[in-house]
Design an enzyme around this catalytic site. Structure first.
Site, short mmCIF file in Angstrom:
data_model
loop_
_atom_site.label_atom_id
_atom_site.label_comp_id
_atom_site.label_asym_id
_atom_site.label_seq_id
_atom_site.Cartn_x
_atom_site.Cartn_y
_atom_site.Cartn_z
N HIS A 95 35.39 -3.24 18.65
CA HIS A 95 35.82 -4.59 18.29
C HIS A 95 34.60 -5.44 17.95
O HIS A 95 33.53 -5.27 18.53
CB HIS A 95 36.61 -5.23 19.44
CG HIS A 95 37.30 -6.49 19.05
ND1 HIS A 95 36.65 -7.71 19.00
CD2 HIS A 95 38.57 -6.73 18.64
CE1 HIS A 95 37.51 -8.63 18.59
NE2 HIS A 95 38.67 -8.07 18.37
N GLU A 165 39.37 -5.55 10.69
CA GLU A 165 39.36 -6.94 11.15
C GLU A 165 38.19 -7.68 10.53
O GLU A 165 37.06 -7.57 11.01
CB GLU A 165 39.22 -6.99 12.67
CG GLU A 165 40.38 -6.41 13.43
CD GLU A 165 40.42 -6.92 14.87
OE1 GLU A 165 41.41 -7.59 15.21
OE2 GLU A 165 39.47 -6.69 15.61
#
Length: 248
Positions: A95, A165
């Site tokens: 992430h 993302e």
């Protein structure tokens, strides 16, 4: 139809307590969720066991991180074996907050992916460019490089979900337009076809994350190469149900 099962992950990040997790679990458990969508909730480490005990068995749980070895003198870390011992089947790796707040390198993320997969966890592997990288026109270069470090460590792609993302869209309220998202997802699929195999390119799920809301999810979900979402803030709210049902 692509044949790829729609996948919606909620990343709770460092949020929640037992009371709020129980309330959220009750909301999700009593909601009518699309049975054709795979749903996974990423709980804080200390609440993995609790979240697993409260959520319906049809909703899976993910850890938000893990280390690259099974055990040892690594204060503060957790291993895939520990995650599995809590009845949890997934882990989020790479992430952007792990990359940019905690300084995790592409190499370390690749090693974590390899170890998690070897130990039977499913991996939600995150990639994405920062705003200055998009403005410099190097989005593809950045996400392809990140994807290569992941791909080099994957033997079995059936347990991998790729999450694109764009960092500039995480928690900012800015969302990539459906067209921007589809363009990157399409390029990623082409990269996989060239560098891994056509079968993997066709079967692996590529999901989108970055300020996804109940209002933006339906149009995003209609894009050909977009196979679901990794949702941050909205996964803590009832609108998460609308996002899960974006394909309904």
């Amino acid at each position: 139809m692509s044949g790829r099962k729609f996948f919606v992950g909620g990343n709770w990040k460092m949020n929640g307590d037992k009371k709020s997790i129980e309330e959220l679990a009750n909301t999700l458990n009593s909601a009518k969720l699309n049975p054709d969508t795979e749903v996974v909730c990423g709980a804080p480490t200390i609440y993995l066991d609790y979240a697993r005990s409260k959520l319906d068995p049809n909703i899976d749980v993910a850890a938000q991180n893990c280390y690259k070895v099974a055990k040892g003198a690594f204060t503060g870390e957790i291993s895939p074996a520990m995650i599995k011992d809590c009845g949890v089947k997934w882990v989020i790796l790479g992430h952007s907050e792990r990359r940019h707040v905690f300084g995790e390198s592409d190499e370390l993320i690749g090693q974590k992916v390899a170890h998690a997969l070897e130990n039977g966890l499913g991996v939600i592997a995150c990639i994405g460019e920062k705003l200055d990288e998009r403005e410099a026109g190097i989005t593809e270069k950045v996400v392809f490089a990140q994807t290569k470090f992941i791909a080099d460590n994957v033997k079995d792609w059936s347990k991998v979900v790729l999450a694109y993302e764009p960092v500039w869209a995480i928690g900012t309220g800015k969302t990539a337009s459906p067209q921007q998202a589809q363009e990157v997802h399409d390029k990623l699929r082409q990269w996989l076809k060239t560098n891994v195999s056509e079968a993997v390119a066709n079967s692996v799920r590529i999901i989108y994350g970055g300020s996804v809301t109940g209002g933006t999810c339906k149009e995003l979900a209609s894009q050909k190469d977009l196979d679901g979402f990794l949702v941050g803030g909205a996964s803590l709210k009832p609108e998460f149900i609308d996002i899960i049902n974006a394909k309904a």
